[in-house]
Design an enzyme around this catalytic site. Structure first.
Site, PDB file in Angstrom:
ATOM      1  N   ASP A  59      68.528  35.509  82.032  1.00 50.85           N
ATOM      2  CA  ASP A  59      68.559  36.696  82.881  1.00 50.85           C
ATOM      3  C   ASP A  59      68.131  37.931  82.103  1.00 50.85           C
ATOM      4  OD1 ASP A  59      70.570  39.179  83.681  1.00 50.85           O
ATOM      5  OD2 ASP A  59      69.708  38.174  85.411  1.00 50.85           O
ATOM      6  N   TYR A  64      66.798  46.912  81.187  1.00 51.87           N
ATOM      7  CA  TYR A  64      67.482  46.692  79.923  1.00 51.87           C
ATOM      8  C   TYR A  64      66.565  47.086  78.765  1.00 51.87           C
ATOM      9  CZ  TYR A  64      70.235  43.769  83.090  1.00 51.87           C
ATOM     10  OH  TYR A  64      70.970  43.288  84.148  1.00 51.87           O
ATOM     11  N   LYS A  90      64.361  41.319  87.452  1.00 45.58           N
ATOM     12  CA  LYS A  90      64.755  42.210  88.548  1.00 45.58           C
ATOM     13  C   LYS A  90      63.677  43.248  88.837  1.00 45.58           C
ATOM     14  CE  LYS A  90      69.443  41.489  86.941  1.00 45.58           C
ATOM     15  NZ  LYS A  90      69.085  40.889  85.643  1.00 45.58           N
ATOM     16  N   GLY A 239      79.622  40.522  84.248  1.00 41.22           N
ATOM     17  CA  GLY A 239      80.783  41.325  83.914  1.00 41.22           C
ATOM     18  C   GLY A 239      82.107  40.608  84.060  1.00 41.22           C
ATOM     19  N   PHE A 241      84.071  39.811  81.881  1.00 36.00           N
ATOM     20  CA  PHE A 241      85.053  40.416  80.969  1.00 36.00           C
ATOM     21  C   PHE A 241      85.312  41.876  81.341  1.00 36.00           C
ATOM     22  CE2 PHE A 241      83.040  37.297  77.828  1.00 36.00           C
ATOM     23  CZ  PHE A 241      83.987  36.327  78.058  1.00 36.00           C
ATOM     24  N   ASN A 242      84.819  42.298  82.506  1.00 37.12           N
ATOM     25  CA  ASN A 242      84.982  43.684  82.966  1.00 37.12           C
ATOM     26  C   ASN A 242      84.526  44.694  81.908  1.00 37.12           C
ATOM     27  OD1 ASN A 242      87.444  42.336  84.813  1.00 37.12           O
ATOM     28  ND2 ASN A 242      86.177  43.875  85.823  1.00 37.12           N
ATOM     29  N   ILE A 245      87.306  44.463  78.244  1.00 36.27           N
ATOM     30  CA  ILE A 245      88.753  44.363  78.056  1.00 36.27           C
ATOM     31  C   ILE A 245      89.272  42.933  78.154  1.00 36.27           C
ATOM     32  CG2 ILE A 245      89.343  44.824  80.478  1.00 36.27           C
ATOM     33  CD1 ILE A 245      91.706  46.552  79.278  1.00 36.27           C
TER      34      ILE A 245
END
Length: 343
Positions: A59, A64, A90, A239, A241-242, A245
């Site tokens: 991806d 990026y 994208k 995401g 792991f958000n 955290i």
């Protein structure tokens, strides 16, 4: 039901964490063949270690590093058989080589080109052509409309951006799909509500949702995930792991949504971590296993800084997680009671 995705890791650009992933009953036969080639989690980190580890869903995005990620992915792609890689990139931005970036992009390093946000038909075609050149390929397996959400554009602009995306970018992607330049199309956003809107407005094979379905929070559970199952949309989770955290735990300076985590988030993660420890399961291991427990999820997209992080993520997925962990998290109201869990 998971159709052979290798853990996807996001390509080598420079972000702190981003995760993403893939799934089943895809209508488009070409897209279905592409998805069936992908072996579970997918790659958005250091491309070559990922591909060597047989994670073949790669991806990336023009966003990026303002094109740097795609350049790096293109280098890695030339060292493996193209048929062995499921490539996802994208649209929504094209790069202007004649102007410097106006502001910091949020990435470390990157190309000295200005990103132009553009969801029009012509802008999308321009973006795709640039991506093909940077990647050194003549086809893209999965092509996503990127960042049509409130997080990126704000409440005042989102309606115009959505209309522009559906009347411009979607029409362009649908044409490219019909011509075989891309196998499957979708969106990549930060909000489950936008996934629902797009799913109801068009025909998509895949949707990449970042941060809104994780061990910490599951706002996508009630409406989007059931809709994805009903429509046969493959869900990639980013995401997981958000933004940090759930990988670091509730430490000082832990990140949530790319900012310092507020007290209530730190407190909740500390409680989740306590229950994980009682079952001798590392917090990031639980986060990865949970994300892959929903039947709509085809893969996760994991950011990594180096080969060691790739290896750590792979090892986490081979770890056995006791079912009692999920029961205890639900009993403590730390996990939605209706959330599917791994078996």
């Amino acid at each position: 039901m998971h159709h052979g995705f290798a853990i996807g890791f996001a390509a080598p650009h420079t972000w702190p964490d981003r995760s993403r992933s893939f799934h089943p009953r895809v209508r488009n036969r070409t897209a279905r063949r592409s998805l069936s080639r992908a072996r579970r989690p997918h790659c958005n980190c250091r491309s070559e270690p990922c591909l060597r580890a047989r994670h073949n869903l790669l991806d990336t995005s023009p966003h990026y590093g303002n094109g740097l990620s795609e350049h790096r992915c293109g280098t890695a792609l030339r060292r493996v058989p193209r048929k062995d890689v499921v490539l996802c990139t994208k649209t929504g931005r094209w790069m202007d080589p004649f102007h410097q970036p106006e502001t910091r992009s949020g990435f470390i390093g990157g190309q000295p080109h200005r990103a132009v946000v553009d969801y029009s038909y012509d802008g999308t075609m321009r973006s795709v052509e640039q991506s093909l050149l940077r990647l050194g390929t003549d086809r893209i397996d999965l092509l996503l409309i990127h960042d049509v959400d409130v997080w990126t554009h704000g409440k005042d602009a989102i309606e115009d951006r959505f209309r522009e995306a559906m009347s411009g970018a979607y029409v362009a992607l649908d044409k490219l799909r019909s011509e075989g330049v891309v196998a499957g199309i979708g969106i990549g956003v930060n909000e489950a509500e936008m996934c629902v809107r797009f799913a109801q407005a068009g025909s998509f094979e895949v949707m990449l949702l970042a941060g809104r379905y994780s061990l910490l929070e599951q706002p996508a559970l009630e409406e989007f995930m059931p809709l994805a199952l009903k429509q046969g949309i493959a869900v990639l989770l980013g995401g997981v792991f958000n933004s940090g955290i759930l990988a670091t735990g509730a430490i000082k300076g832990a990140k949530y949504n790319y900012q310092d985590a507020p007290p209530q988030i730190l407190s909740k993660v500390a409680e989740i971590q306590r229950i994980c420890a009682a079952h001798d399961v590392a917090l990031p291991t639980a986060a990865l296993h949970f994300a892959l427990g929903h039947p709509a999820v085809a893969s996760v997209v994991l950011g990594a800084h180096n080969a060691q992080e790739v290896e750590r993520n792979v090892a986490a997925l081979t770890t056995t997680v006791p079912g009692a962990l999920w029961s205890d998290l639900k009993a403590a109201s730390l996990l939605e009671s209706e959330a599917p869990v791994p078996r």
